[in-house]
Design a protein around this motif. Sequence first.
Motif, short mmCIF file in Angstrom:
data_model
loop_
_atom_site.label_atom_id
_atom_site.label_comp_id
_atom_site.label_asym_id
_atom_site.label_seq_id
_atom_site.Cartn_x
_atom_site.Cartn_y
_atom_site.Cartn_z
N PRO A 197 4.94 -0.10 5.78
CA PRO A 197 3.73 1.25 5.93
C PRO A 197 5.09 2.69 5.49
O PRO A 197 4.89 3.08 5.63
N HIS A 198 6.57 2.06 5.73
CA HIS A 198 7.17 3.07 5.18
C HIS A 198 7.34 3.22 3.28
O HIS A 198 8.92 3.95 3.12
N LYS A 199 6.42 2.40 3.14
CA LYS A 199 7.57 2.26 1.77
C LYS A 199 5.83 2.42 0.65
O LYS A 199 6.04 1.88 -0.35
N LEU A 200 5.16 3.40 1.34
CA LEU A 200 3.77 3.84 0.05
C LEU A 200 4.24 4.64 0.00
O LEU A 200 4.48 6.18 0.69
N GLN A 201 3.66 4.74 -1.90
CA GLN A 201 3.15 5.64 -2.31
C GLN A 201 1.77 7.39 -1.88
O GLN A 201 0.38 5.95 -2.41
N ILE A 260 -11.10 17.12 -3.40
CA ILE A 260 -9.65 16.48 -2.99
C ILE A 260 -9.99 15.31 -3.40
O ILE A 260 -11.00 14.41 -2.88
N GLU A 261 -9.05 14.63 -3.96
CA GLU A 261 -8.27 12.84 -3.93
C GLU A 261 -7.28 12.69 -3.26
O GLU A 261 -6.41 13.09 -3.33
N LEU A 262 -7.20 11.61 -2.00
CA LEU A 262 -6.22 11.40 -1.69
C LEU A 262 -5.74 10.05 -2.22
O LEU A 262 -7.11 8.92 -0.97
N GLU A 263 -4.99 9.59 -2.05
CA GLU A 263 -4.95 7.46 -2.62
C GLU A 263 -3.51 7.55 -2.13
O GLU A 263 -2.39 7.88 -2.55
N THR A 264 -3.28 6.58 -0.53
CA THR A 264 -2.17 6.03 -0.51
C THR A 264 -2.06 4.82 -1.07
O THR A 264 -3.00 3.88 -1.04
N GLU A 265 -1.22 4.08 -1.70
CA GLU A 265 -0.75 2.86 -1.73
C GLU A 265 -1.77 2.32 -0.76
O GLU A 265 -0.87 1.66 0.09
N GLY A 266 -2.30 1.25 -1.23
CA GLY A 266 -3.29 -0.32 0.02
C GLY A 266 -4.46 0.61 0.23
O GLY A 266 -5.40 -0.68 1.07
N LEU A 267 -4.08 2.20 0.67
CA LEU A 267 -5.57 2.40 0.98
C LEU A 267 -6.63 3.13 0.70
O LEU A 267 -7.81 2.87 1.19
N GLY A 268 -6.67 2.40 -0.58
CA GLY A 268 -8.19 3.07 -1.00
C GLY A 268 -7.62 5.00 -1.18
O GLY A 268 -7.61 5.23 -0.98
N LYS A 269 -8.84 5.23 -1.64
CA LYS A 269 -9.16 6.92 -2.53
C LYS A 269 -9.70 7.28 -1.68
O LYS A 269 -11.27 7.08 -1.49
#
Length: 313
Positions: A197-201, A260-269
């Motif tokens: 979780p400390h390497k997510l864009q 607004i769109e928030l997308e985190t690597e692996g967590l969806g949008k």
Amino acid sequence: MKLAYFNDYALGVVKGSRIVDVSAAVKDIPHTGPHNLISGLIERFGEYRQRLEEAVQRGDGVALDKVRIRPPLPRPATIVCMAVNYMEDGTRPEPAPINAFMKSPNAIIGDGDTMVLPDVPATIFEGEAEVAVVIGRRAANVKAADAMSYIFGYTNFIDGSARGLPPTGNTFYQMKARDTFAPIGPWIVTADEIRDPHKLQIRLSVNGEVKQNFNTDDMAHKIPRCIEWVTSIHTLEPGDILATGTNHRGLSSFMDGDRIELETEGLGKLRIGIRDELKRTWARTTRLEWSEKKAEGVTTPQLTGKHTPQKKA
């Protein structure tokens, strides 16, 4: 596993581009509504995981674009948000002292919902892109070395803010705790699916334009330390939320009609709208852009609408 609520708060597991209703597999969990069904499932997940997996294998599911996604944690008992918890791409000489604030359960909204900007004299409204930790078991006085074992999963989180409210220096609570100011979702991703979780864009866009774009490796106080510190103050329960903070450099204004769109690597949008009955407007300048103009600390000006600062004669 990706757990979500959809339509009339049916519990589902996301399977590719579809969602499978698994409500029948968890119906014997004692609950009075969706809020404590999901916390009860989180607490008992080891007992129910196989049931859920079997239900997913049996079910065809429904296309995600044919359902309404709801907040995966409709009313968490506790929402803790870490404050000033990023190194801001190395522009901070050292981590800020560890600190946090809390939001009301009424701040929670989900994918497709609307953040409502209140009639208050904020200098600007913003939303901070964050990764939130979902607690998996009762956590009190947890040591950092053990902290990751208390995590059930992760979800996207937007920390809504009404900045600059009077009186100066006494605004944290009224800035952060307002209704609709904690969008989450679209689902909870169990911890086993997130390698680090400390390497997510993380990317947050406003009307299709990327504003925040940073990595969780910039986090100042890492997740184990955050859990250690928070649980030294009060207990966290299954289904509680710990939002881990943001890199502020890409923050810009939220205004009426924004998408607004928030997308985190692996967590969806996570997608939300913004509504402001007063139709106020601000410049779109980000903090990074002010910095590049050598104008650190400059406040993005309000352009139109109620509460616009009056120019001195």
